[in-house]
Design a protein around this motif. Structure first.
Motif, short mmCIF file in Angstrom:
data_model
loop_
_atom_site.label_atom_id
_atom_site.label_comp_id
_atom_site.label_asym_id
_atom_site.label_seq_id
_atom_site.Cartn_x
_atom_site.Cartn_y
_atom_site.Cartn_z
N TYR A 261 11.37 5.03 0.22
CA TYR A 261 11.66 3.62 -0.27
C TYR A 261 13.14 3.59 -0.78
CZ TYR A 261 6.95 2.48 0.32
OH TYR A 261 5.57 2.27 0.91
N ALA A 337 15.23 1.05 12.98
CA ALA A 337 14.92 1.69 11.90
C ALA A 337 15.52 3.16 12.24
CB ALA A 337 13.42 1.90 12.36
N ASN A 451 8.70 0.57 14.58
CA ASN A 451 7.56 0.55 13.91
C ASN A 451 6.66 1.68 14.06
OD1 ASN A 451 7.32 -1.48 11.58
ND2 ASN A 451 8.46 -2.57 13.17
N HIS A 453 6.13 5.46 13.03
CA HIS A 453 6.65 6.53 12.37
C HIS A 453 5.27 7.07 11.89
CE1 HIS A 453 10.35 3.90 12.32
NE2 HIS A 453 10.89 5.19 12.18
N THR A 457 3.51 1.07 11.81
CA THR A 457 3.72 0.24 10.48
C THR A 457 4.03 -1.12 10.74
OG1 THR A 457 6.15 0.93 10.93
CG2 THR A 457 4.77 2.36 9.62
N CYS A 459 6.37 -2.60 9.11
CA CYS A 459 7.76 -2.99 8.90
C CYS A 459 8.43 -1.68 8.51
CB CYS A 459 8.15 -3.89 7.69
SG CYS A 459 7.51 -3.51 6.19
N PRO A 460 9.75 -1.64 8.91
CA PRO A 460 10.55 -0.44 8.37
C PRO A 460 11.54 -0.44 7.33
CG PRO A 460 11.61 -1.37 10.28
CD PRO A 460 10.69 -2.43 9.69
N ARG A 465 5.70 -0.45 4.73
CA ARG A 465 5.82 0.41 5.85
C ARG A 465 4.45 0.95 6.11
NH1 ARG A 465 11.88 3.29 4.81
NH2 ARG A 465 12.43 1.50 3.44
N SER A 754 9.96 -10.09 6.08
CA SER A 754 10.37 -8.86 6.98
C SER A 754 10.91 -9.63 8.29
CB SER A 754 9.21 -8.06 7.56
OG SER A 754 9.55 -7.15 8.49
#
Length: 868
Positions: A261, A337, A451, A453, A457, A459-460, A465, A754
């Motif tokens: 973050y 991202a 998204n 990951h 997710t 949001c990135p 996330r 977002s």
């Protein structure tokens, strides 16, 4: 399974074959849970028979299926001798068509190791406050190595080196899981880096999700590794991490801070040249210290099943501005991202700050208000040498990058954005005669990709996330059409199962369950079941249905137990984030709870949907004793929905909202569907052809309209350009899909602001399933339908899906009052083409005779169909 990919193709009679495989992870794969699929290209027809063989690296045979008379070519289980761990194998497939065609292909793959074979201990840094500790181990090899595999789990993230060479091209690994349940190891081929004499293995660790989850009883970086060596003379050896094995650790390296973050701080002045090479002075003292043996996470050790996170694309700036002296704002033209790479040569001690954002303010500076507490900032401190800096242990969601601290103006050639995500390949393509629809599809694909990951997710970019299961309920099918999601989603199904209550059967809103969400999950989280069904439909994967069937049943039964008079007793989100006029001000999620579509209706509707899925799964798995239970539960729930929410006078449900009527029509419970559809269309027109729906029903409304002959209305909604609509997002300059219908840059909605959120990207599935009309009939695309919607205002559409049978292609175009279709049906598949009703039944195929047909069966081949 450690690695599996197509390696060899041979063809006879214009038929070429591609072989692929998948396993459910070790130790399961050692007991036979290994599957093969293949597809043939270059000719059209059907498979008559096949023969599969698996041999070891020395040629010893492990399995020969013999000649099998069957059309089956997807998810064929391995039925040979038990495979040994940490070995290389080759699989061969021979395929015979119904003519004289024959094709052959081979596949090289390697097995991993089971949990019981993980002998290595866990090591942690001497100084627990180290942000990114650097470990090294010297060892001697006295013979030539012919095979070397490094099995590594470094938590949170790891980088691995052998004799100074980085051995892993992946990033942000190993896989994110609930470390209390499962811990993933990665495998790297290191044989080419090893040499006779002195060698050094180096490992650097970052915080990752392991550090972020510190409040969950995990945290502090640690790692465990095993090195498998095979020598020229055929002998084998293992080397393990252990407490007195000579591993040294340096805790004051260049990475001073790192967080998903917050970002990363890198001080190049503290780089140690050659720290991962033989000969580096690591005498004990204040700098290098022995690594300390420690307890590892309690989760069981498993192989990393999903594709690793890698850079998948590079993007150069489209503009660099300077809104204030020495402040450079880079516009990459696309919300992504990932990370940036920036080439720098600054004076020693110069601090360069790099910040990230999706938006700019009115002065052309970064607007980071929607990031909440995420700082999204990287800092590079120069050592006076020229270098390219790329963050190691973080990623960001951004279109814009601000760079400060440079001595000279920033030039475009200095900076590159790298799109970083799990390396799933593209599976589908869609385009049409509408530039706006093409733009929306591009936005959807980017949003989904941004998204991925390790988990899907939400949001990135901000301090979240997370894998939200309510969003996934509607976005999962879009993801499967756009990307190759089999490995990714089967990994995620295990993540969901790991969080499921063993006594209650309840699942959690977010998976892994951290930071946000509740347990039990909102009942709209049918994504648990949906993922399993999609894996069966699209890949023919029956094993995944079987593996999680009891979990699916437990979640459905939990919801059924928590009903009163047939209605589920709780709801958190329901049809989430509808336009603000239809949302409850000051409700959860910055006012995202619907005020017009009852949460109880949504919750109970998904209980009904679960029972229908359970009934289909039970049928596939031959669980005859369960069929009646699910059927009865479904009928009870259907009756309760109509008793509580249906208004016979109006033909509508609850308040008559678009969401309420849409969902009941989509579920098929409406007793008078024509009246309910009429009420739905009237409400759409009442709102000047705009949606009032949230994240769930905005997908379903388009499907319902198309199913009931209102595809023109659906298309008008898709191409609407005023608020609220997908077109409005595009008109406002979006390159990815927003979290809300509103353009959020400030104000009370910032908590859900977002600009890269895939729940509304679910519209992409409608492009494939309805505009192209591609829908699965038999598992693994053994048979599929093409039932295109041909709305007013659209002159053509085309696209493809890369299935386990081969490439499915569809194109249609309007031409002088006729509809012309071009279709490719892959080898060993079959297509049922339905001519749109507005074009009648008169058609001809490949310049043949005109005939009267409304449904046409097409065997493998290429076709031109004209209907009028």
């Amino acid at each position: 399974m450690e690695d599996i990919s197509n390696n060899g193709v041979k063809a006879w009679g214009q038929l070429a074959c591609e072989l692929s495989g998948f396993g459910t992870g070790f130790p399961d794969a050692l007991s036979g849970k290994l599957y093969f699929s293949w597809k043939c290209k270059g000719n059209y027809g059907s498979q008559k028979s096949y023969r599969l063989k698996v041999c070891g690296s020395e040629g010893e045979e492990y399995w020969d299926s013999g000649l099998v008379e069957s059309k089956k070519s997807e998810a064929v289980p391995y039925e040979g001798k038990e495979l040994l761990s940490d070995r290389d194998y080759r699989a061969w497939i021979e395929v015979w068509g119904k003519g004289e065609e024959r094709a052959e292909a081979f596949l090289d793959f390697s097995t991993g190791i089971g949990e019981s074979e993980w002998k290595a201990c866990w090591l942690k840094p001497y100084h627990p406050e180290a942000a990114a500790p650097m470990f090294r181990k010297e060892f001697t090899i006295d013979r030539k190595v012919t095979r070397g595999k490094l099995y590594l789990c470094g938590l949170g993230y790891h980088e691995a080196y052998m004799n100074g060479e980085k051995v892993n091209g992946d990033l942000l690994g190993p896989a994110w899981t609930d470390y209390r349940k499962r811990v993933s190891y990665a495998v790297y081929d290191v044989g080419r880096f090893l040499r006779v004499g002195e060698n050094v293995c180096g490992v650097m660790l970052g915080e990752g999700w392991y550090g972020t989850m510190a409040g969950m009883g995990v945290g502090t970086q640690l790692f465990s590794a095993q090195l498998s060596l095979e020598y020229e003379d055929g002998s084998r050896e293992w080397k393990y991490t252990n407490g007195n094995g000579g591993w040294m650790v340096y805790s004051k390296g260049p990475v001073k801070a790192n967080s998903i973050y917050i970002g990363e701080v890198y001080d190049a002045r503290d780089e140690i040249k050659g720290w991962n090479l033989p000969g580096c002075d690591v005498a004990c003292g204040d700098e290098w210290n022995p690594a300390i043996e420690t307890e590892g996470p309690v989760g069981r050790m498993v192989p990393q099943d999903a594709e690793p996170i890698v850079p998948v694309e590079e993007i150069k700036p489209i503009e660099i501005s300077e809104p204030e002296r020495g402040c450079y704002v880079v516009d990459f033209g696309q919300n992504i991202a990932g990370i940036i790479g920036i080439r720098l040569k600054e004076k020693q001690g110069t601090e360069v700050t790099i910040r990230y954002a999706e938006l700019l303010d009115g002065m052309g500076r970064l607007n980071t208000a929607n990031l909440r507490t995420a700082q999204a900032k990287d800092v590079y401190i120069s050592n006076g040498e020229e270098a390219e800096y790329r963050p190691r242990f973080t990623y960001h969601g951004f279109r814009y990058v601000e760079v400060k601290g440079l001595e000279s103006p920033l030039r475009p050639r200095q900076i590159t954005a790298y799109v970083v995500r799990n390396g799933v390949s593209k599976r589908g393509d869609f385009s049409c005669g509408s530039g706006l629809v093409n733009q929306i599809q591009k936005m959807c694909r980017w949003t989904e990709g941004n998204n991925l990951h390790w988990v899907p997710t939400d949001c990135p970019q901000r301090d979240e996330r997370l894998g939200w299961l309510n969003d996934l309920t509607v976005r999962a099918e879009e993801a499967v059409y756009n990307f190759e999601m089999h490995r990714f989603f089967t990994k995620y199904l295990q993540d969901i199962a790991d969080e499921q209550g063993k006594k209650t059967g309840a699942i959690t809103d977010t998976v892994p369950y951290v930071r946000y969400g509740s347990c039990p999950a909102d009942p709209v989280c049918s994504s648990y079941l949906i993922l399993g069904w999609l894996m069966y439909e699209h890949y023919g994967d029956v094993d995944t249905l079987r593996k999680y069937y009891e979990g699916y049943a437990a979640w459905t039964s939990f919801l059924y137990r928590n009903t009163k008079d047939g209605i589920v007793t709780y709801s958190y989100y329901g049809d989430w984030a509808s336009p603000v006029a239809g949302s409850i001000a000051d409700s959860y999620g910055s006012g995202a709870v619907s005020g017009i579509t009852p949460g109880a209706l949504m919750s109970t509707g998904f209980l009904y949907y679960n029972t229908r899925l359970m009934e289909k799964m039970a049928s596939v798995l031959g669980k005859e004793e369960d069929l009646e239970k699910w059927r009865k539960m479904g009928e009870e729930t259907k009756e309760a929905l109509n008793r509580h929410f249906y208004c016979e006078e109006s033909g509508s449900y609850a308040s008559g909202s678009q969401g309420a009527n849409t969902f009941m029509l989509w579920l098929g419970v409406a007793p008078e569907p024509e009246r309910t559809v009429k009420a739905l269309v009237e409400d759409i027109r009442k709102h000047d052809t705009h949606l009032t729906t949230g994240n769930i029903c905005s997908r379903y409304i388009l499907e319902v309209l198309a199913e009931y002959g209102n595809e023109d209305v659906a298309y008008e909604l898709v191409t609407q350009t005023t608020y609220p609509s997908w077109g409005y997002m595009a008109k406002m300059g979006a390159t990815t899909i927003w979290e809300r219908w509103e353009f959020v840059e400030s104000g009370p909605l910032l908590g859900m602001g977002s600009h890269d959120h895939p729940m509304y990207a679910a519209v992409s599935a409608w492009f494939y399933r309805y505009l192209l009309g591609i829908q699965v009939i038999a598992p693994g695309f053994g048979e599929y339908a093409v039932k295109p919607c041909v709305p007013k205002g659209l002159d053509w559409a085309e696209g493809s899906v890369e299935t386990v049978k081969g490439t499915v292609k569809v194109k249609w175009e309007k031409e002088e009052g006729k509809l012309k279709l071009h279709l490719t049906v892959p080898f060993n598949s079959g297509c049922r083409l339905t001519i749109p009703a507005k074009y009648g039944k008169r058609c001809r195929i490949n310049q043949g005779e005109w005939g009267e047909e409304d449904e046409i069966y097409l065997a493998p081949g290429e076709y031109e169909v004209i209907a009028e």
